[in-house]
Design a protein around this motif. Sequence first.
Motif, PDB file in Angstrom:
ATOM      1  N   SER A 146       0.825  -1.209   0.000  1.00  0.00           N
ATOM      2  CA  SER A 146       0.000   0.000   0.000  1.00  0.00           C
ATOM      3  C   SER A 146       0.861   1.262   0.000  1.00  0.00           C
ATOM      4  O   SER A 146       2.082   1.209   0.189  1.00  0.00           O
ATOM      5  N   ILE A 147       0.182   2.395  -0.170  1.00  0.00           N
ATOM      6  CA  ILE A 147       0.876   3.675  -0.012  1.00  0.00           C
ATOM      7  C   ILE A 147       1.428   3.756   1.400  1.00  0.00           C
ATOM      8  O   ILE A 147       2.587   4.124   1.610  1.00  0.00           O
ATOM      9  N   HIS A 148       0.609   3.381   2.371  1.00  0.00           N
ATOM     10  CA  HIS A 148       1.050   3.405   3.770  1.00  0.00           C
ATOM     11  C   HIS A 148       2.271   2.506   3.988  1.00  0.00           C
ATOM     12  O   HIS A 148       3.244   2.916   4.629  1.00  0.00           O
ATOM     13  N   GLY A 149       2.234   1.299   3.451  1.00  0.00           N
ATOM     14  CA  GLY A 149       3.361   0.378   3.599  1.00  0.00           C
ATOM     15  C   GLY A 149       4.626   0.923   2.963  1.00  0.00           C
ATOM     16  O   GLY A 149       5.726   0.779   3.506  1.00  0.00           O
ATOM     17  N   THR A 150       4.486   1.579   1.824  1.00  0.00           N
ATOM     18  CA  THR A 150       5.647   2.135   1.126  1.00  0.00           C
ATOM     19  C   THR A 150       6.205   3.341   1.873  1.00  0.00           C
ATOM     20  O   THR A 150       7.428   3.496   1.991  1.00  0.00           O
ATOM     21  N   LEU A 151       5.326   4.179   2.414  1.00  0.00           N
ATOM     22  CA  LEU A 151       5.804   5.309   3.214  1.00  0.00           C
ATOM     23  C   LEU A 151       6.508   4.817   4.476  1.00  0.00           C
ATOM     24  O   LEU A 151       7.528   5.381   4.883  1.00  0.00           O
ATOM     25  N   ASN A 152       5.997   3.762   5.109  1.00  0.00           N
ATOM     26  CA  ASN A 152       6.678   3.194   6.270  1.00  0.00           C
ATOM     27  C   ASN A 152       8.045   2.667   5.873  1.00  0.00           C
ATOM     28  O   ASN A 152       9.019   2.830   6.607  1.00  0.00           O
ATOM     29  N   HIS A 153       8.125   2.037   4.711  1.00  0.00           N
ATOM     30  CA  HIS A 153       9.419   1.547   4.237  1.00  0.00           C
ATOM     31  C   HIS A 153      10.405   2.704   4.032  1.00  0.00           C
ATOM     32  O   HIS A 153      11.585   2.580   4.362  1.00  0.00           O
ATOM     33  N   LEU A 154       9.916   3.815   3.501  1.00  0.00           N
ATOM     34  CA  LEU A 154      10.789   4.987   3.351  1.00  0.00           C
ATOM     35  C   LEU A 154      11.284   5.473   4.706  1.00  0.00           C
ATOM     36  O   LEU A 154      12.456   5.831   4.845  1.00  0.00           O
ATOM     37  N   LEU A 155      10.417   5.472   5.698  1.00  0.00           N
ATOM     38  CA  LEU A 155      10.836   5.880   7.040  1.00  0.00           C
ATOM     39  C   LEU A 155      11.902   4.926   7.576  1.00  0.00           C
ATOM     40  O   LEU A 155      12.934   5.352   8.091  1.00  0.00           O
ATOM     41  N   VAL A 156      11.671   3.637   7.428  1.00  0.00           N
ATOM     42  CA  VAL A 156      12.636   2.641   7.898  1.00  0.00           C
ATOM     43  C   VAL A 156      13.955   2.786   7.148  1.00  0.00           C
ATOM     44  O   VAL A 156      15.021   2.940   7.758  1.00  0.00           O
ATOM     45  N   GLY A 157      13.894   2.731   5.817  1.00  0.00           N
ATOM     46  CA  GLY A 157      15.122   2.714   5.027  1.00  0.00           C
ATOM     47  C   GLY A 157      15.917   4.005   5.094  1.00  0.00           C
ATOM     48  O   GLY A 157      17.110   3.992   5.405  1.00  0.00           O
ATOM     49  N   GLU A 158      15.255   5.111   4.835  1.00  0.00           N
ATOM     50  CA  GLU A 158      15.973   6.378   4.743  1.00  0.00           C
ATOM     51  C   GLU A 158      16.380   6.924   6.103  1.00  0.00           C
ATOM     52  O   GLU A 158      17.479   7.446   6.256  1.00  0.00           O
ATOM     53  N   HIS A 159      15.498   6.804   7.078  1.00  0.00           N
ATOM     54  CA  HIS A 159      15.726   7.504   8.337  1.00  0.00           C
ATOM     55  C   HIS A 159      16.188   6.608   9.490  1.00  0.00           C
ATOM     56  O   HIS A 159      17.096   6.977  10.221  1.00  0.00           O
TER      57      HIS A 159
END
Length: 170
Positions: free
Chosen positions: A43-56
């Motif tokens: 989902s969009i939510h899952g992908t945004l969470n992945h960005l938080l995990v990976g990038e930050h």
Amino acid sequence: MHPLAHFQTLARYNVWATARLLESVAAVSDGAYRRDVGLFFKSIHGTLNHLLVGEHLLWFRRFAEGISPKVALDAEVEPGRVALAERLQAGATCWAPLIASWPEQRFAGTLDYTTMRGTPVSLPFAATLAHVFNHGTHHRGQITAALTALGQPCPELDLVYFLQTEATAP
């Protein structure tokens, strides 16, 4: 362009693109936001969470602190939409000051870290930092495709639009 200036530009672009994407995502219904739309992280939510995990939570800590936290790439570390957007935007603003703190020669060095599987790795510093920003661009692109598939407007996120915006800013 010198590496320091190049990466400062990418850090500013990251803040700009993240803000524009999150503005568009905010208009999506909660059902559509959380629906499996066929993205790698569903989902969009899952992908945004992945960005938080990976990038930050992962890469930023590797670059800033020299540590590799143990966190799953698909972890839902922030279930709330608003809080997730706030954390993503706040995290994006942390890169420019970090990059500005490095001496020019740092970009010619290596980044030594431990993978998620515990394997030590040493990679070219500048290329690995480029990966972080490229990774964000990749997943923002996935989300804009999902927005289009959901019949929602999506922002123009090309780097050249950011550069044009900067060039015309007062």
